[in-house]
Design an enzyme around this catalytic site. Structure first.
Site, PDB file in Angstrom:
ATOM      1  N   THR A  14     -42.009  30.328 -94.298  1.00 43.25           N
ATOM      2  CA  THR A  14     -43.076  31.336 -94.369  1.00 43.25           C
ATOM      3  C   THR A  14     -43.107  32.002 -95.746  1.00 43.25           C
ATOM      4  O   THR A  14     -44.164  32.143 -96.354  1.00 43.25           O
ATOM      5  CB  THR A  14     -42.824  32.413 -93.294  1.00 43.25           C
ATOM      6  OG1 THR A  14     -42.668  31.743 -92.062  1.00 43.25           O
ATOM      7  CG2 THR A  14     -43.963  33.398 -93.204  1.00 43.25           C
ATOM      8  N   ARG A  46     -36.805  21.188 -96.675  1.00 42.97           N
ATOM      9  CA  ARG A  46     -36.225  20.211 -95.743  1.00 42.97           C
ATOM     10  C   ARG A  46     -37.249  19.160 -95.326  1.00 42.97           C
ATOM     11  O   ARG A  46     -36.969  17.975 -95.345  1.00 42.97           O
ATOM     12  CB  ARG A  46     -35.712  20.944 -94.504  1.00 42.97           C
ATOM     13  CG  ARG A  46     -34.206  21.044 -94.512  1.00 42.97           C
ATOM     14  CD  ARG A  46     -33.656  21.316 -93.146  1.00 42.97           C
ATOM     15  NE  ARG A  46     -34.412  22.393 -92.512  1.00 42.97           N
ATOM     16  CZ  ARG A  46     -33.870  23.495 -92.036  1.00 42.97           C
ATOM     17  NH1 ARG A  46     -32.582  23.684 -92.126  1.00 42.97           N
ATOM     18  NH2 ARG A  46     -34.596  24.422 -91.450  1.00 42.97           N
ATOM     19  N   GLU A 192     -36.838  36.013 -83.441  1.00 41.90           N
ATOM     20  CA  GLU A 192     -36.293  34.662 -83.566  1.00 41.90           C
ATOM     21  C   GLU A 192     -35.807  34.158 -82.204  1.00 41.90           C
ATOM     22  O   GLU A 192     -35.419  34.955 -81.343  1.00 41.90           O
ATOM     23  CB  GLU A 192     -35.069  34.685 -84.497  1.00 41.90           C
ATOM     24  CG  GLU A 192     -35.329  35.248 -85.873  1.00 41.90           C
ATOM     25  CD  GLU A 192     -36.014  34.250 -86.790  1.00 41.90           C
ATOM     26  OE1 GLU A 192     -35.957  33.041 -86.505  1.00 41.90           O
ATOM     27  OE2 GLU A 192     -36.631  34.690 -87.769  1.00 41.90           O
ATOM     28  N   ASP A 203     -28.416  41.607 -89.652  1.00 38.15           N
ATOM     29  CA  ASP A 203     -29.423  41.547 -90.723  1.00 38.15           C
ATOM     30  C   ASP A 203     -29.528  42.907 -91.433  1.00 38.15           C
ATOM     31  O   ASP A 203     -29.534  42.980 -92.661  1.00 38.15           O
ATOM     32  CB  ASP A 203     -30.772  41.138 -90.108  1.00 38.15           C
ATOM     33  CG  ASP A 203     -31.904  41.184 -91.107  1.00 38.15           C
ATOM     34  OD1 ASP A 203     -31.989  40.262 -91.946  1.00 38.15           O
ATOM     35  OD2 ASP A 203     -32.698  42.142 -91.056  1.00 38.15           O
ATOM     36  N   LYS A 207     -28.533  43.975 -95.438  1.00 35.39           N
ATOM     37  CA  LYS A 207     -29.435  44.714 -96.337  1.00 35.39           C
ATOM     38  C   LYS A 207     -28.786  46.018 -96.787  1.00 35.39           C
ATOM     39  O   LYS A 207     -28.897  46.414 -97.957  1.00 35.39           O
ATOM     40  CB  LYS A 207     -30.768  44.972 -95.635  1.00 35.39           C
ATOM     41  CG  LYS A 207     -31.552  43.695 -95.364  1.00 35.39           C
ATOM     42  CD  LYS A 207     -32.703  43.961 -94.401  1.00 35.39           C
ATOM     43  CE  LYS A 207     -33.484  42.686 -94.100  1.00 35.39           C
ATOM     44  NZ  LYS A 207     -34.383  42.845 -92.956  1.00 35.39           N
ATOM     45  N   GLY A 304     -42.544  39.226 -93.248  1.00 37.80           N
ATOM     46  CA  GLY A 304     -43.874  38.612 -93.218  1.00 37.80           C
ATOM     47  C   GLY A 304     -44.191  37.938 -94.530  1.00 37.80           C
ATOM     48  O   GLY A 304     -43.581  38.221 -95.565  1.00 37.80           O
TER      49      GLY A 304
END
Ligand code: HSE
Length: 430
Positions: A14, A46, A192, A203, A207, A304
């Site tokens: 994305t 990939r 996910e 996650d 960060k 996004g």
């Protein structure tokens, strides 16, 4: 500096596809702003067959991403593969060793190897830039490196994971439980298939570790982050929070204490009157408190295609301009190796929800356990009567030390009338 900045992109998911689109859409504008043309010369991913809705005509396809690090016609490698090891790590290291600049959105890689990669980049005089690694489209790394660079940061905190914020917002709005909302978010493609990195706080912790290093001039220390996710937050807690004047948010928080650097990611009770309580859905926000600027808050989309590509391209334009700054603001060799402040030393107020048998003496026993640790209660709520005989009892406390609270809770958990492990949510004051 050559006339054209030649770009190689590894990873066309994305974000990668978004970067290709943005580079094409603003080709002329970016050339003007970067002071030279930006040209995508090669990509690697990939699957070549995957439908991406991007124009790659005239762009070389490399089967092996590592070839981007070796290609003499590439100035900057954009790593959008992800993951703390594997190809992503090998590619970034190899590109830096080859004297190329690297732009990456890879928070896991930076959280675990940030200080070493910064040192490698500096040794070769290369730029290592990672605006997209933290809070997607919010230019928070730039804010710390540039706009706020005159300040000593006293504290930072933020909503760093859009998936968790979306789940908590939807739980509050619909009254539904975590599992139901998570399943719906997965079906809609917001979460996910394996949600653990997001909902278990990892996650956000990646960060936070990167932000902390950038803000405090310390070596990125992911292992020093205390991490709890949102799986144990119930719709009942969300309702109680509302009643008590709070909203529940998964925050990442960092500050320097006399014991070292405190970094924590966990659900928090955030007073309704604070701006961060009103950051809802997939949005992220980061608050930085500086000694001269005071309180600042940045908000926007943390993930996004468009927002993340916006951050990646900002770094590419910096490379085009030749803006070479130490990755973590201070030179890698001067990054401080500070201790992690142990969670036991944390001082704060607490929300505790117990499920207890509705019988005489229970509250007295709970109060006794708290009093033994000199924990002072601020409020207590008991609601209704349930058929099973278990009722929720909610306590809020004044400030105390985490170690005291944990000792008291261990005692409380052992009481016969306490039906399940207590739910603890830390109350934050801003
Ligand atoms: N999975 C992240 C989130 C976005 O939900 O915020 C990428 O870091």
């Amino acid at each position: 500096m050559t006339e054209t900045l030649k770009i190689g992109i590894a990873g066309l998911g994305t974000v990668g596809a978004g970067v290709v689109k943005l580079l094409a859409a603003h080709d002329r504008l970016l050339g003007l702003r970067g002071g030279r043309r930006l040209e995508l010369v090669a990509v690697s991913a990939r699957s070549r067959a995957r439908k991406r809705d991007i124009d790659l005509s005239g762009v070389r396809w490399e089967k092996d991403a590592l070839a981007l690090a070796d290609a003499p016609d590439i100035d900057v490698v954009v790593e959008l593969i992800g993951g703390s090891g594997g190809v992503a790590k090998r590619l970034v290291e190899r590109a830096l060793r080859a004297g190329k600049h690297v732009v990456t959105a890879n928070k896991a890689l930076l959280a675990l190897h940030g200080a070493d990669l910064a040192a490698l980049a500096e040794k070769r005089g290369s730029i290592l830039a990672f605006e997209a690694a933290v809070a997607g489209g919010i230019p928070i790394i730039k804010a710390l490196r540039e706009g706020l660079v005159g300040n000593r940061v006293s504290r930072l905190y933020g909503i760093l994971n859009g998936t968790c914020n979306y789940i908590l917002t939807t739980m509050r709005e619909t009254g539904r439980d975590f599992d139901v909302v998570l399943a719906e978010a997965q079906a809609a493609g917001y979460a996910e298939a394996d949600p653990s990195f997001d909902v278990d706080g990892i996650d956000a912790a990646h960060k936070l570790a990167v932000l902390t290093g950038t803000a405090f001039g310390t070596k990125v220390d992911f292992a020093g982050v205390h991490v709890e996710g949102i799986r144990r937050v119930t719709s009942m807690d969300i309702e109680f929070a509302q009643e008590l004047g709070y909203r529940i948010k998964l925050l990442g928080l960092a500050r320097e204490t006399s014991y070292g650097i405190e970094q924590r990611v966990h659900p928090c009770m955030v007073p309704l009157e604070t701006p961060i309580a009103h950051i809802e859905g997939v949005f992220n926000a980061v608050a930085i408190e500086g000694d001269h600027v005071g309180k600042t808050m940045f908000q926007g989309r943390g993930a996004g295609q468009g927002p993340t590509a916006s951050a990646v391209v900002a770094d590419i334009v910096d490379v085009a301009r030749g803006r070479n700054m130490p990755a973590f603001v201070v030179p890698a060799a001067r990054l401080a190796d500070k201790k992690a402040s142990p969670m036991d030393r944390h001082v704060g107020a607490y929300y505790i929800r117990l499920m207890v048998q509705d019988q005489p003496g229970v509250i007295a026993a709970v109060s006794k356990a708290l009093a033994a640790e000199r924990i002072s209660l601020e409020s207590m709520l008991q609601r209704g009567r349930s058929q099973s005989g278990e009722v929720p009892v909610v306590l809020t406390t004044h400030e105390t030390q985490e170690a005291r609270m944990q000792r008291a809770l261990a005692k409380i958990s052992r009481l016969k009338a306490v039906a399940e492990a207590p739910c603890l949510i830390r109350i934050e004051a801003f």
